[in-house]
Scaffold this motif. Structure first.
Motif, mmCIF file in Angstrom:
data_model
loop_
_atom_site.group_PDB
_atom_site.id
_atom_site.type_symbol
_atom_site.label_atom_id
_atom_site.label_comp_id
_atom_site.label_asym_id
_atom_site.label_seq_id
_atom_site.Cartn_x
_atom_site.Cartn_y
_atom_site.Cartn_z
ATOM 1 N N ALA A 197 0.841 -1.193 0.000
ATOM 2 C CA ALA A 197 0.000 0.000 0.000
ATOM 3 C C ALA A 197 0.881 1.250 0.000
ATOM 4 C CB ALA A 197 -0.901 -0.003 1.228
ATOM 5 N N TYR A 198 0.423 2.280 -0.695
ATOM 6 C CA TYR A 198 1.219 3.507 -0.782
ATOM 7 C C TYR A 198 0.299 4.721 -0.866
ATOM 8 C CZ TYR A 198 0.126 3.139 -5.771
ATOM 9 O OH TYR A 198 -0.524 3.028 -6.968
ATOM 10 N N GLY A 199 0.892 5.879 -0.725
ATOM 11 C CA GLY A 199 0.158 7.132 -0.861
ATOM 12 C C GLY A 199 1.067 8.287 -0.511
ATOM 13 N N THR A 200 0.591 9.504 -0.749
ATOM 14 C CA THR A 200 1.343 10.717 -0.454
ATOM 15 C C THR A 200 0.626 11.481 0.647
ATOM 16 O OG1 THR A 200 2.197 10.872 -2.713
ATOM 17 C CG2 THR A 200 2.244 12.883 -1.396
ATOM 18 N N VAL A 201 1.374 11.899 1.658
ATOM 19 C CA VAL A 201 0.813 12.666 2.771
ATOM 20 C C VAL A 201 1.594 13.969 2.902
ATOM 21 C CG1 VAL A 201 0.077 10.584 3.989
ATOM 22 C CG2 VAL A 201 2.304 11.579 4.511
ATOM 23 N N GLN A 202 0.930 14.972 3.438
ATOM 24 C CA GLN A 202 1.577 16.277 3.625
ATOM 25 C C GLN A 202 1.268 16.782 5.028
ATOM 26 O OE1 GLN A 202 0.838 19.233 0.628
ATOM 27 N NE2 GLN A 202 2.528 20.520 1.337
ATOM 28 N N PRO A 203 2.212 16.620 5.958
ATOM 29 C CA PRO A 203 1.999 17.162 7.303
ATOM 30 C C PRO A 203 1.869 18.686 7.236
ATOM 31 C CG PRO A 203 3.853 15.631 7.246
ATOM 32 C CD PRO A 203 3.501 15.927 5.839
ATOM 33 N N PRO A 204 1.076 19.291 8.085
ATOM 34 C CA PRO A 204 0.933 20.746 8.061
ATOM 35 C C PRO A 204 2.273 21.457 8.176
ATOM 36 C CG PRO A 204 -0.718 19.766 9.480
ATOM 37 C CD PRO A 204 0.219 18.660 9.090
ATOM 38 N N GLY A 205 2.515 22.369 7.259
ATOM 39 C CA GLY A 205 3.742 23.153 7.273
ATOM 40 C C GLY A 205 4.934 22.471 6.655
#
Length: 332
Positions: A197-205
């Motif tokens: 499983a994969y994906g792209t995440v963007q933590p705030p800031g």
């Protein structure tokens, strides 16, 4: 007049010396061959499984040095000492934090990986680790439909509401859970049949990062060694033109296996190795099997990311231990 001869005494002495010389060679030379194969990445056949235990052979290599020095066999002592030094160079750095652990600014991202052993691992313990260590991204291997239900019942969705899931019965399922929205989620099947499983995440800031739950095939028999190598070779390398990448999971390989070292050279650093925790075992005796622990679970962080603290934790009803790592993601 009495005549004496030294021959009857000298012969046993020569025999004992010859026997001791053979024993010293048997002590020294296997270790020397082992470390040369390790440094060259030439492990093949049955050696692939054995090389997971290289740290134990490295520790044992002290004994030939002491034996050779005690008997003043200087050539054997020299060879044994060089062997020990090569083992130390290959293995010992994992026990000490690197001076360069990547950028330490930016945003902290706590990640975790856990193999659930056919989905039977204790879900409550996994969720408690997520809560206690403020984990924002969790990768799971051997993720079954039952595991999906047990993690949900234990409250994982309240902590990590976003997911990319590929549950399957057996050992092939995979999952990625996140506190932050997952963009471009998916599940790919590697050549051995395991989901990732994969994906792209963007933590705030912070910058966006691509995360994948890795699970190459285990080298469990001679017939599958080619597939094992192919799976590791097919794991994604970092892309300097794309977002930083994190690979974490059960790699079925240690840093004493050439294919995993080749993957790390593809733009990663092993978080446990960088943090000085790289010799802590993650698989082996944890479900009762009498196997010395080896380190086959890893968090591989793109070299554009920094590495902070790393810890390893028991998971009841699993043969693997979980890894929690703090990574530093550059600010957006």
């Amino acid at each position: 007049m009495t005549i004496t001869s030294s021959a009857p005494v000298a012969k046993p002495v020569r025999v004992r010396r010859a026997v001791w010389h053979v024993l010293l060679c048997l002590l020294v030379l296997p270790g020397t061959a082992w470390v040369l194969v390790r440094l060259g990445g030439w492990e093949r056949g049955a050696l692939v499984q054995l090389f997971a235990f290289t740290p134990y052979v490295a520790a044992w290599s002290v004994l030939p040095v002491l034996a050779a020095l005690a008997t003043r066999r200087w050539l054997a002592a020299t060879v044994a000492a060089v062997t020990l030094a090569l083992f130390a160079a290959a293995v010992l750095p994992r026990a000490f934090a690197d001076a360069d652990r990547g950028p330490q600014g930016g945003v902290a991202l706590h990640v975790m990986t856990s193999n659930m052993l056919f989905g039977n691992a204790d879900a409550g313990s996994i969720v408690e680790l997520v809560r206690r260590h403020d984990v924002a991204v969790l990768a799971v291997q051997e993720f079954s439909p039952n595991a999906q239900r047990s993690l949900a019942a234990a409250g994982l969705g309240e902590l990590l509401p976003y997911s990319s899931l590929g549950p399957e019965y057996g050992a092939s399922g995979s999952a990625l859970y996140s506190r932050f929205p997952i963009t471009d989620p998916g599940v790919r099947r590697n050549s051995s049949g395991f989901n990732q499983a994969y994906g792209t995440v963007q933590p705030p800031g912070a910058q966006a990062v691509t995360v994948e739950s890795a699970h190459p095939l285990a080298p469990y028999s001679l017939e599958v060694l080619g597939d094992w190598r192919d799976d590791l070779a097919a794991e994604p390398r970092t892309d300097p033109d794309g977002p930083p990448r994190i690979l974490l999971g059960d790699f079925n390989s240690t840093l004493d296996h050439g294919p995993l070292r080749d993957l790390v050279k593809g733009g990663y650093r092993d978080a446990a190795d960088a943090a000085g925790q790289g010799l802590i075992g993650t698989w082996g005796p944890y479900d009762g099997d009498p196997i010395p622990p080896v380190t086959i679970d890893h968090v591989l962080a793109d070299r554009r990311l920094g590495v902070g603290a790393v810890s390893v934790h028991d998971i009841p009803q699993s043969d693997h231990r979980a890894i929690v790592a703090t990574l530093r993601v550059p600010a957006a």
